[in-house]
Design an enzyme around this catalytic site. Sequence first.
Site, mmCIF file in Angstrom:
data_model
loop_
_atom_site.group_PDB
_atom_site.id
_atom_site.type_symbol
_atom_site.label_atom_id
_atom_site.label_comp_id
_atom_site.label_asym_id
_atom_site.label_seq_id
_atom_site.Cartn_x
_atom_site.Cartn_y
_atom_site.Cartn_z
ATOM 1 N N GLU A 253 0.865 -1.197 0.000
ATOM 2 C CA GLU A 253 0.000 0.000 0.000
ATOM 3 C C GLU A 253 0.889 1.231 0.000
ATOM 4 O O GLU A 253 1.139 1.863 1.025
ATOM 5 C CB GLU A 253 -0.956 0.002 1.188
ATOM 6 C CG GLU A 253 -2.079 1.032 0.979
ATOM 7 C CD GLU A 253 -2.974 1.204 2.175
ATOM 8 O OE1 GLU A 253 -3.550 0.211 2.643
ATOM 9 O OE2 GLU A 253 -3.108 2.351 2.629
ATOM 10 N N HIS B 132 1.644 4.791 -1.994
ATOM 11 C CA HIS B 132 0.861 5.704 -2.817
ATOM 12 C C HIS B 132 1.717 6.672 -3.623
ATOM 13 O O HIS B 132 2.824 7.013 -3.240
ATOM 14 C CB HIS B 132 -0.102 6.485 -1.937
ATOM 15 C CG HIS B 132 -1.004 5.608 -1.132
ATOM 16 N ND1 HIS B 132 -1.824 4.656 -1.707
ATOM 17 C CD2 HIS B 132 -1.198 5.504 0.203
ATOM 18 C CE1 HIS B 132 -2.510 4.029 -0.756
ATOM 19 N NE2 HIS B 132 -2.144 4.513 0.409
ATOM 20 N N HIS C 81 -9.388 0.511 -0.679
ATOM 21 C CA HIS C 81 -8.701 1.490 0.159
ATOM 22 C C HIS C 81 -9.702 2.558 0.586
ATOM 23 O O HIS C 81 -10.621 2.875 -0.163
ATOM 24 C CB HIS C 81 -7.548 2.116 -0.651
ATOM 25 C CG HIS C 81 -6.720 3.077 0.137
ATOM 26 N ND1 HIS C 81 -7.092 4.398 0.307
ATOM 27 C CD2 HIS C 81 -5.560 2.905 0.800
ATOM 28 C CE1 HIS C 81 -6.171 4.991 1.061
ATOM 29 N NE2 HIS C 81 -5.228 4.117 1.366
ATOM 30 N N ASP D 186 1.939 2.168 3.840
ATOM 31 C CA ASP D 186 1.070 3.354 3.704
ATOM 32 C C ASP D 186 1.892 4.615 3.446
ATOM 33 O O ASP D 186 1.500 5.720 3.831
ATOM 34 C CB ASP D 186 0.140 3.542 4.902
ATOM 35 C CG ASP D 186 -1.191 4.180 4.501
ATOM 36 O OD1 ASP D 186 -1.365 4.536 3.314
ATOM 37 O OD2 ASP D 186 -2.061 4.326 5.381
HETATM 38 MN MN MN Z 1 -3.230 4.334 2.270
#
Ligand code: MN
Length: 325
Positions: A7, A9, A160, A282
Site C-alpha cells: 500500500e 501511494h 482502500h 502506507d
Molecule cells: Mn493508504
Amino acid sequence: MKKIALEEHFVTPDLVGYGAGTSAIAQPKAWADASRRLLDFTEERIPEMDAYGLDMEVLSLNSPGIQAEKDAATAVAKASTVNDFLAGLIAEHPTRFSGFAALPLQDPRAAADELERAVTQLGLKGGLINAHTNGTYLDDPTFRVVWERAEGLDVPLYLHPANGVDTAHVLSGHPELIGPMWSWGIDTSTHALRLIFGGVFDDFPQAKLLLGHMGEGLPFVLWRMDSRWNFHNHHGVELARERPSDYLRENLYITTSGVDSSAPLLCALLALGADHILFGTDYPFESISEACQFLDVAPISEADREKISFRNAETLLRLSEIVPA
Ligand code: MN
C-alpha cells in the site's frame, strides 16, 4: 529479509486535484510533506527504501484517485493515462516498483476492460479502488462485471479508504474523527461486509479482496459476527457458506499498512492465518523505516515473518519472477 510493500501511494501532477477534498484531514505541514513525497519516486522514495531494506513497492494512485471523478468518460481516459504512466515507471525500475491499476468504475464495463488491459498488457497486479464511486459501492450489481473479470484474471482488488458519501450522524460535531484516524476504517470495513452479504463472493467464490490497515478492524470481530448472524433476522439475505467468517478467512487478504503494532498483528494472525497477511507501509503517510523495523522485530515466527514480508506477495501477485532473491 526481503520486503515487498503493497500500500504505497503516488500521484501525478495531472491528478493532484482529486485529493483536494482530503487535505482538511491533515495538519498543513504534514499534508505538504506527504504531497511532495507522493509526486516523487527516485529522489526520496528509493533512497528511503534502500536505507531500510524495502525491496519493492506495489504502487497505487493516492486516495481518492479516479473515484473522485464525476464524469465517466473523463474517468476512463484518466485511468488509462495514469495506468500507462505507472507501467512506464515500473519498466524503468522493474525490481523496485510494481503496481495496482486505477479503475474507472464510473463506467463498470470500461473498468473491467481497463483491469484486463492493465494486467495482461501493462503487467499490473490487480486494481485498487478508493471507497465508493459517486456513492456506489462494490456490491452494486453493475460491478459484477468487474468482479467477474478480476476472478477470471486471478488478481486481487484492493479496497482502500476515502472520505464517505456523507457524514454519519454519530460523527456530527466531531470532525476530528473523520479520516484515517477513525471514520475511514468503519467506512471501509462496512464496505467489505456489503460485499459478503451482497453476495459478491457467492457469485465469484475465487475473488480476492485486499484490505489495508491490518484488515480495518475485521479480524477482531469474527466470532461475534458468526454468533450474532445465527441470532439475527437475516431480512431475506442468506449466505452460501455457513458463517460470515468463512468469507473473511477465504476471500480476504489484509496488509499491515499504516499499523506498526504487534497487538493487532497477532490478532490478525490468529483470526485469518499467516497466509492471508501481507506487508504494507502506507507511504508517504507512515514511514518506511518504522514499518520495516516493526516487521523485523514483531513477536512472530520466522516462517510467518517470511510469508508476511514477501512470500505471500510473490504468490498472490505472481511477483517471484521479477524480484531478485
Ligand atoms: Mn493508504
